[in-house]
Design a protein around this motif. Structure first.
Motif, PDB file in Angstrom:
ATOM      1  N   TRP A  75       1.628  -6.338   0.203  1.00  0.00           N
ATOM      2  CA  TRP A  75       0.287  -6.817  -0.065  1.00  0.00           C
ATOM      3  C   TRP A  75       0.314  -8.330  -0.148  1.00  0.00           C
ATOM      4  O   TRP A  75       1.258  -8.920  -0.686  1.00  0.00           O
ATOM      5  CB  TRP A  75      -0.240  -6.257  -1.384  1.00  0.00           C
ATOM      6  CG  TRP A  75      -0.675  -4.832  -1.308  1.00  0.00           C
ATOM      7  CD1 TRP A  75      -1.514  -4.275  -0.387  1.00  0.00           C
ATOM      8  CD2 TRP A  75      -0.311  -3.777  -2.190  1.00  0.00           C
ATOM      9  NE1 TRP A  75      -1.687  -2.944  -0.649  1.00  0.00           N
ATOM     10  CE2 TRP A  75      -0.960  -2.609  -1.753  1.00  0.00           C
ATOM     11  CE3 TRP A  75       0.503  -3.701  -3.319  1.00  0.00           C
ATOM     12  CZ2 TRP A  75      -0.831  -1.390  -2.397  1.00  0.00           C
ATOM     13  CZ3 TRP A  75       0.637  -2.488  -3.957  1.00  0.00           C
ATOM     14  CH2 TRP A  75      -0.024  -1.349  -3.494  1.00  0.00           C
ATOM     15  N   THR A  76      -0.716  -8.959   0.345  1.00  0.00           N
ATOM     16  CA  THR A  76      -0.908 -10.397   0.152  1.00  0.00           C
ATOM     17  C   THR A  76      -1.515 -10.586  -1.236  1.00  0.00           C
ATOM     18  O   THR A  76      -1.869  -9.604  -1.912  1.00  0.00           O
ATOM     19  CB  THR A  76      -1.875 -10.964   1.206  1.00  0.00           C
ATOM     20  OG1 THR A  76      -3.145 -10.323   1.051  1.00  0.00           O
ATOM     21  CG2 THR A  76      -1.344 -10.770   2.625  1.00  0.00           C
ATOM     22  N   GLY A  77      -1.675 -11.826  -1.657  1.00  0.00           N
ATOM     23  CA  GLY A  77      -2.346 -12.091  -2.926  1.00  0.00           C
ATOM     24  C   GLY A  77      -3.733 -11.478  -2.955  1.00  0.00           C
ATOM     25  O   GLY A  77      -4.147 -10.856  -3.935  1.00  0.00           O
ATOM     26  N   GLU A  78      -4.449 -11.625  -1.841  1.00  0.00           N
ATOM     27  CA  GLU A  78      -5.794 -11.042  -1.728  1.00  0.00           C
ATOM     28  C   GLU A  78      -5.731  -9.519  -1.797  1.00  0.00           C
ATOM     29  O   GLU A  78      -6.554  -8.873  -2.444  1.00  0.00           O
ATOM     30  CB  GLU A  78      -6.427 -11.475  -0.405  1.00  0.00           C
ATOM     31  CG  GLU A  78      -7.801 -10.901  -0.159  1.00  0.00           C
ATOM     32  CD  GLU A  78      -8.356 -11.292   1.211  1.00  0.00           C
ATOM     33  OE1 GLU A  78      -9.243 -10.572   1.687  1.00  0.00           O
ATOM     34  OE2 GLU A  78      -7.900 -12.297   1.800  1.00  0.00           O
ATOM     35  N   GLY A  79      -4.739  -8.948  -1.130  1.00  0.00           N
ATOM     36  CA  GLY A  79      -4.608  -7.491  -1.109  1.00  0.00           C
ATOM     37  C   GLY A  79      -4.314  -6.907  -2.474  1.00  0.00           C
ATOM     38  O   GLY A  79      -4.846  -5.853  -2.841  1.00  0.00           O
ATOM     39  N   VAL A  80      -3.465  -7.559  -3.248  1.00  0.00           N
ATOM     40  CA  VAL A  80      -3.122  -7.037  -4.569  1.00  0.00           C
ATOM     41  C   VAL A  80      -4.271  -7.248  -5.561  1.00  0.00           C
ATOM     42  O   VAL A  80      -4.473  -6.435  -6.459  1.00  0.00           O
ATOM     43  CB  VAL A  80      -1.775  -7.598  -5.070  1.00  0.00           C
ATOM     44  CG1 VAL A  80      -1.918  -8.985  -5.664  1.00  0.00           C
ATOM     45  CG2 VAL A  80      -1.123  -6.652  -6.041  1.00  0.00           C
ATOM     46  N   ALA A 134      -3.118  -6.520  10.039  1.00  0.00           N
ATOM     47  CA  ALA A 134      -2.723  -7.718   9.297  1.00  0.00           C
ATOM     48  C   ALA A 134      -3.803  -8.798   9.321  1.00  0.00           C
ATOM     49  O   ALA A 134      -3.942  -9.557   8.367  1.00  0.00           O
ATOM     50  CB  ALA A 134      -1.414  -8.266   9.844  1.00  0.00           C
ATOM     51  N   SER A 135      -4.588  -8.845  10.394  1.00  0.00           N
ATOM     52  CA  SER A 135      -5.607  -9.887  10.517  1.00  0.00           C
ATOM     53  C   SER A 135      -6.719  -9.742   9.486  1.00  0.00           C
ATOM     54  O   SER A 135      -7.480 -10.677   9.259  1.00  0.00           O
ATOM     55  CB  SER A 135      -6.213  -9.879  11.928  1.00  0.00           C
ATOM     56  OG  SER A 135      -7.038  -8.751  12.118  1.00  0.00           O
ATOM     57  N   VAL A 189      -2.610  -7.453   3.913  1.00  0.00           N
ATOM     58  CA  VAL A 189      -1.187  -7.121   4.001  1.00  0.00           C
ATOM     59  C   VAL A 189      -0.478  -8.004   5.019  1.00  0.00           C
ATOM     60  O   VAL A 189      -1.094  -8.570   5.917  1.00  0.00           O
ATOM     61  CB  VAL A 189      -0.957  -5.631   4.386  1.00  0.00           C
ATOM     62  CG1 VAL A 189      -1.506  -4.697   3.338  1.00  0.00           C
ATOM     63  CG2 VAL A 189      -1.527  -5.324   5.760  1.00  0.00           C
ATOM     64  N   ARG A 190       0.849  -8.077   4.850  1.00  0.00           N
ATOM     65  CA  ARG A 190       1.757  -8.631   5.847  1.00  0.00           C
ATOM     66  C   ARG A 190       2.645  -7.467   6.282  1.00  0.00           C
ATOM     67  O   ARG A 190       3.047  -6.653   5.447  1.00  0.00           O
ATOM     68  CB  ARG A 190       2.615  -9.750   5.264  1.00  0.00           C
ATOM     69  CG  ARG A 190       1.897 -11.060   5.088  1.00  0.00           C
ATOM     70  CD  ARG A 190       2.837 -12.155   4.580  1.00  0.00           C
ATOM     71  NE  ARG A 190       3.429 -11.835   3.283  1.00  0.00           N
ATOM     72  CZ  ARG A 190       2.824 -11.987   2.120  1.00  0.00           C
ATOM     73  NH1 ARG A 190       1.592 -12.435   2.069  1.00  0.00           N
ATOM     74  NH2 ARG A 190       3.434 -11.678   0.999  1.00  0.00           N
ATOM     75  N   THR A 191       2.959  -7.406   7.551  1.00  0.00           N
ATOM     76  CA  THR A 191       3.746  -6.280   8.046  1.00  0.00           C
ATOM     77  C   THR A 191       4.979  -6.747   8.805  1.00  0.00           C
ATOM     78  O   THR A 191       5.016  -7.842   9.353  1.00  0.00           O
ATOM     79  CB  THR A 191       2.900  -5.387   8.991  1.00  0.00           C
ATOM     80  OG1 THR A 191       2.547  -6.141  10.160  1.00  0.00           O
ATOM     81  CG2 THR A 191       1.658  -4.873   8.309  1.00  0.00           C
ATOM     82  N   GLN A 192       5.967  -5.874   8.813  1.00  0.00           N
ATOM     83  CA  GLN A 192       7.153  -6.031   9.650  1.00  0.00           C
ATOM     84  C   GLN A 192       7.376  -4.665  10.289  1.00  0.00           C
ATOM     85  O   GLN A 192       7.619  -3.682   9.580  1.00  0.00           O
ATOM     86  CB  GLN A 192       8.359  -6.436   8.810  1.00  0.00           C
ATOM     87  CG  GLN A 192       9.600  -6.643   9.623  1.00  0.00           C
ATOM     88  CD  GLN A 192      10.770  -7.120   8.772  1.00  0.00           C
ATOM     89  OE1 GLN A 192      10.658  -7.327   7.575  1.00  0.00           O
ATOM     90  NE2 GLN A 192      11.910  -7.272   9.405  1.00  0.00           N
ATOM     91  N   THR A 193       7.243  -4.598  11.610  1.00  0.00           N
ATOM     92  CA  THR A 193       7.320  -3.318  12.305  1.00  0.00           C
ATOM     93  C   THR A 193       8.635  -3.198  13.056  1.00  0.00           C
ATOM     94  O   THR A 193       9.040  -4.120  13.765  1.00  0.00           O
ATOM     95  CB  THR A 193       6.127  -3.156  13.263  1.00  0.00           C
ATOM     96  OG1 THR A 193       4.917  -3.231  12.499  1.00  0.00           O
ATOM     97  CG2 THR A 193       6.174  -1.818  13.982  1.00  0.00           C
ATOM     98  N   LEU A 194       9.278  -2.055  12.896  1.00  0.00           N
ATOM     99  CA  LEU A 194      10.562  -1.769  13.529  1.00  0.00           C
ATOM    100  C   LEU A 194      10.395  -0.590  14.487  1.00  0.00           C
ATOM    101  O   LEU A 194       9.803   0.427  14.125  1.00  0.00           O
ATOM    102  CB  LEU A 194      11.598  -1.388  12.468  1.00  0.00           C
ATOM    103  CG  LEU A 194      11.725  -2.335  11.273  1.00  0.00           C
ATOM    104  CD1 LEU A 194      12.510  -1.675  10.163  1.00  0.00           C
ATOM    105  CD2 LEU A 194      12.368  -3.621  11.710  1.00  0.00           C
TER     106      LEU A 194
END
Length: 97
Positions: A10-15, A71-72, A76-81
């Motif tokens: 979560w970003t600051g905004e998301g939390v 993400a836009s 949230v920020r994501t890392q996809t594998l």
């Protein structure tokens, strides 16, 4: 269909708006569906990441569009594998020269 594991923070905004998170998850499911993919598993986790998603998408380009679209929105920020199933793994290993 290729499988993906997405590590989410979560970003600051998301939390700050964490109670909206279930609605955002439903929106993410709609984004996946519109792109021809789906969320196969959702996990709230403890540790370095807040959420782990297991998903399928048509290809890497579709998975990237989905991740960018989610993400836009700023929550949230994501890392996809890219994940390979056991059968895909065995096929890859068998083809090693």
């Amino acid at each position: 269909m290729p499988t993906y594991i997405t590590l989410v923070n979560w970003t600051g905004e998301g939390v700050k708006k964490v109670k909206d998170s279930p609605k955002r998850l439903e929106a993410a499911k709609r984004i996946f569906k519109a792109a021809g993919g789906s969320i196969k598993g959702f996990y709230l986790v403890m540790g370095q990441y807040d959420i782990v998603l297991i998903s399928e998408a048509l290809n890497d380009e579709a998975a990237s569009r989905i991740a960018l679209s989610i993400a836009s929105r700023g929550a949230v920020r994501t890392q996809t594998l890219r994940a390979f199933t056991e059968s895909e793994y065995k096929k890859l290993i068998a083809s090693v020269m």
